[in-house]
Design a protein around this motif. Structure first.
Motif, PDB file in Angstrom:
ATOM      1  N   LEU A  51       0.830  -1.213   0.000  1.00 35.79           N
ATOM      2  CA  LEU A  51       0.000   0.000   0.000  1.00 35.79           C
ATOM      3  C   LEU A  51       0.862   1.260   0.000  1.00 35.79           C
ATOM      4  O   LEU A  51       0.550   2.238  -0.695  1.00 35.79           O
ATOM      5  CB  LEU A  51      -0.948  -0.014   1.206  1.00 35.79           C
ATOM      6  CG  LEU A  51      -2.036  -1.086   1.148  1.00 35.79           C
ATOM      7  CD1 LEU A  51      -2.773  -1.158   2.476  1.00 35.79           C
ATOM      8  CD2 LEU A  51      -3.001  -0.822   0.009  1.00 35.79           C
ATOM      9  N   GLU A  52       1.950   1.245   0.748  1.00 37.73           N
ATOM     10  CA  GLU A  52       2.850   2.399   0.735  1.00 37.73           C
ATOM     11  C   GLU A  52       3.501   2.562  -0.640  1.00 37.73           C
ATOM     12  O   GLU A  52       3.677   3.685  -1.125  1.00 37.73           O
ATOM     13  CB  GLU A  52       3.916   2.262   1.820  1.00 37.73           C
ATOM     14  CG  GLU A  52       3.349   2.431   3.214  1.00 37.73           C
ATOM     15  CD  GLU A  52       4.416   2.365   4.294  1.00 37.73           C
ATOM     16  OE1 GLU A  52       5.607   2.655   3.999  1.00 37.73           O
ATOM     17  OE2 GLU A  52       4.077   2.033   5.435  1.00 37.73           O
ATOM     18  N   ALA A  73      12.615   7.335  -9.322  1.00 36.06           N
ATOM     19  CA  ALA A  73      12.431   8.157  -8.118  1.00 36.06           C
ATOM     20  C   ALA A  73      11.578   7.413  -7.086  1.00 36.06           C
ATOM     21  O   ALA A  73      11.861   7.474  -5.879  1.00 36.06           O
ATOM     22  CB  ALA A  73      11.782   9.486  -8.495  1.00 36.06           C
ATOM     23  N   TYR A  74      10.544   6.715  -7.551  1.00 36.00           N
ATOM     24  CA  TYR A  74       9.713   5.891  -6.659  1.00 36.00           C
ATOM     25  C   TYR A  74      10.579   4.830  -5.971  1.00 36.00           C
ATOM     26  O   TYR A  74      10.518   4.650  -4.759  1.00 36.00           O
ATOM     27  CB  TYR A  74       8.574   5.253  -7.458  1.00 36.00           C
ATOM     28  CG  TYR A  74       8.183   3.861  -7.030  1.00 36.00           C
ATOM     29  CD1 TYR A  74       7.461   3.645  -5.857  1.00 36.00           C
ATOM     30  CD2 TYR A  74       8.520   2.751  -7.802  1.00 36.00           C
ATOM     31  CE1 TYR A  74       7.102   2.361  -5.468  1.00 36.00           C
ATOM     32  CE2 TYR A  74       8.160   1.471  -7.428  1.00 36.00           C
ATOM     33  CZ  TYR A  74       7.455   1.281  -6.260  1.00 36.00           C
ATOM     34  OH  TYR A  74       7.097   0.017  -5.875  1.00 36.00           O
ATOM     35  N   GLU A  75      11.405   4.117  -6.742  1.00 30.98           N
ATOM     36  CA  GLU A  75      12.257   3.076  -6.179  1.00 30.98           C
ATOM     37  C   GLU A  75      13.226   3.647  -5.147  1.00 30.98           C
ATOM     38  O   GLU A  75      13.414   3.079  -4.072  1.00 30.98           O
ATOM     39  CB  GLU A  75      13.047   2.377  -7.304  1.00 30.98           C
ATOM     40  CG  GLU A  75      12.162   1.596  -8.258  1.00 30.98           C
ATOM     41  CD  GLU A  75      12.884   1.168  -9.522  1.00 30.98           C
ATOM     42  OE1 GLU A  75      14.121   1.371  -9.627  1.00 30.98           O
ATOM     43  OE2 GLU A  75      12.219   0.624 -10.418  1.00 30.98           O
ATOM     44  N   GLN A  76      13.816   4.788  -5.474  1.00 28.85           N
ATOM     45  CA  GLN A  76      14.770   5.416  -4.556  1.00 28.85           C
ATOM     46  C   GLN A  76      14.082   5.904  -3.284  1.00 28.85           C
ATOM     47  O   GLN A  76      14.649   5.824  -2.196  1.00 28.85           O
ATOM     48  CB  GLN A  76      15.488   6.574  -5.248  1.00 28.85           C
ATOM     49  CG  GLN A  76      16.445   6.124  -6.318  1.00 28.85           C
ATOM     50  CD  GLN A  76      17.017   7.287  -7.115  1.00 28.85           C
ATOM     51  OE1 GLN A  76      16.735   8.449  -6.833  1.00 28.85           O
ATOM     52  NE2 GLN A  76      17.808   6.975  -8.126  1.00 28.85           N
ATOM     53  N   HIS A  81      13.115   2.695   3.475  1.00 34.11           N
ATOM     54  CA  HIS A  81      12.093   2.248   4.426  1.00 34.11           C
ATOM     55  C   HIS A  81      11.817   0.751   4.269  1.00 34.11           C
ATOM     56  O   HIS A  81      11.758   0.011   5.260  1.00 34.11           O
ATOM     57  CB  HIS A  81      10.810   3.057   4.242  1.00 34.11           C
ATOM     58  CG  HIS A  81       9.744   2.680   5.208  1.00 34.11           C
ATOM     59  ND1 HIS A  81       9.815   2.990   6.557  1.00 34.11           N
ATOM     60  CD2 HIS A  81       8.597   1.980   5.046  1.00 34.11           C
ATOM     61  CE1 HIS A  81       8.740   2.516   7.170  1.00 34.11           C
ATOM     62  NE2 HIS A  81       7.999   1.887   6.270  1.00 34.11           N
ATOM     63  N   VAL A  82      11.636   0.299   3.037  1.00 33.02           N
ATOM     64  CA  VAL A  82      11.349  -1.117   2.797  1.00 33.02           C
ATOM     65  C   VAL A  82      12.512  -1.981   3.276  1.00 33.02           C
ATOM     66  O   VAL A  82      12.312  -3.034   3.882  1.00 33.02           O
ATOM     67  CB  VAL A  82      11.054  -1.369   1.301  1.00 33.02           C
ATOM     68  CG1 VAL A  82      11.009  -2.846   0.990  1.00 33.02           C
ATOM     69  CG2 VAL A  82       9.747  -0.718   0.906  1.00 33.02           C
ATOM     70  N   VAL A  85      12.285  -2.167   7.124  1.00 38.72           N
ATOM     71  CA  VAL A  85      11.172  -3.016   7.564  1.00 38.72           C
ATOM     72  C   VAL A  85      11.501  -4.488   7.307  1.00 38.72           C
ATOM     73  O   VAL A  85      11.246  -5.349   8.150  1.00 38.72           O
ATOM     74  CB  VAL A  85       9.857  -2.608   6.870  1.00 38.72           C
ATOM     75  CG1 VAL A  85       8.754  -3.615   7.133  1.00 38.72           C
ATOM     76  CG2 VAL A  85       9.434  -1.218   7.326  1.00 38.72           C
ATOM     77  N   SER A  86      12.091  -4.786   6.163  1.00 38.69           N
ATOM     78  CA  SER A  86      12.454  -6.160   5.834  1.00 38.69           C
ATOM     79  C   SER A  86      13.461  -6.717   6.835  1.00 38.69           C
ATOM     80  O   SER A  86      13.331  -7.853   7.304  1.00 38.69           O
ATOM     81  CB  SER A  86      13.029  -6.208   4.420  1.00 38.69           C
ATOM     82  OG  SER A  86      13.473  -7.507   4.115  1.00 38.69           O
ATOM     83  N   ARG A  87      14.470  -5.922   7.169  1.00 38.45           N
ATOM     84  CA  ARG A  87      15.484  -6.395   8.125  1.00 38.45           C
ATOM     85  C   ARG A  87      14.882  -6.573   9.516  1.00 38.45           C
ATOM     86  O   ARG A  87      15.205  -7.533  10.224  1.00 38.45           O
ATOM     87  CB  ARG A  87      16.671  -5.443   8.154  1.00 38.45           C
ATOM     88  CG  ARG A  87      17.537  -5.579   6.899  1.00 38.45           C
ATOM     89  CD  ARG A  87      18.792  -4.728   6.923  1.00 38.45           C
ATOM     90  NE  ARG A  87      18.445  -3.312   6.912  1.00 38.45           N
ATOM     91  CZ  ARG A  87      18.821  -2.424   7.835  1.00 38.45           C
ATOM     92  NH1 ARG A  87      19.567  -2.788   8.848  1.00 38.45           N
ATOM     93  NH2 ARG A  87      18.464  -1.173   7.742  1.00 38.45           N
TER      94      ARG A  87
END
Length: 127
Positions: A51-52, A73-76, A81-82, A85-87
Motif C-alpha cells: 500500500l505504501e 524516483a519511486y524506487e529510490q 524504508h522497505v 522493515v524487511s530487516r
C-alpha cells in the motif's frame, strides 16, 4: 489437512529472507509489493508495504515528466524504508526457524504453546 501432514513435511515458517534490491525495474517498467521486496509472512508487512508503494508510486507519477525517471524516483524513495522493515521483520522471533531436532525435544503441548505466542490464529484454533 493438518492431520494428513507427516513430520517430514512440516517445517516452521519455511520462508527464506531475501535482501531488498535497490532497483526494482528498468526503463518504463517497475515492480511493487512482494514482486519488488518479498516480506516474511508475519507482522502483516507484505500488504502494508504494498500500500505504501502504491501511494509513493502514484505521487511520483503525478509529478509528470519522463515516466522512467519517475519510476526510478519511486524506487529510490521506497528503498530505505522497505529495506529497514524487511530487516526488522527478518529478526522478529515470529520468523525464527525451529530446527527439527530441537522441535522434537519439546512435547506437542509445549510446541503449541510456543507457536500460539506468535499467532492469535493458532491460539483461537487450539481452544
Amino acid at each position: 489437512m493438518l492431520a494428513q501432514a507427516s513430520e517430514d513435511g512440516l517445517d516452521f515458517f519455511g520462508h527464506h529472507w531475501q535482501k531488498v534490491r535497490r532497483e526494482w525495474g528498468k526503463g518504463r517498467v517497475t515492480l511493487l509489493g512482494d514482486a519488488a521486496h518479498l516480506m516474511p509472512p508475519t507482522l502483516g508487512q507484505g500488504a502494508n508495504q504494498t500500500l505504501e508503494d502504491v501511494w509513493v508510486l502514484g505521487r511520483e507519477l503525478a509529478k509528470g515528466g519522463d515516466p522512467a525517471q519517475r519510476l526510478r524516483a519511486y524506487e529510490q524513495a521506497r528503498y530505505p524504508h522497505v529495506n529497514l522493515v524487511s530487516r526488522l521483520a527478518r529478526h522478529s522471533p515470529a520468523n525464527w526457524r525451529i530446527p527439527p531436532l530441537i522441535g522434537r525435544m519439546f512435547s506437542e503441548t509445549s510446541q503449541s504453546a510456543m507457536l500460539a505466542r506468535f499467532s492469535n490464529r493458532l491460539t483461537a484454533l487450539s481452544h
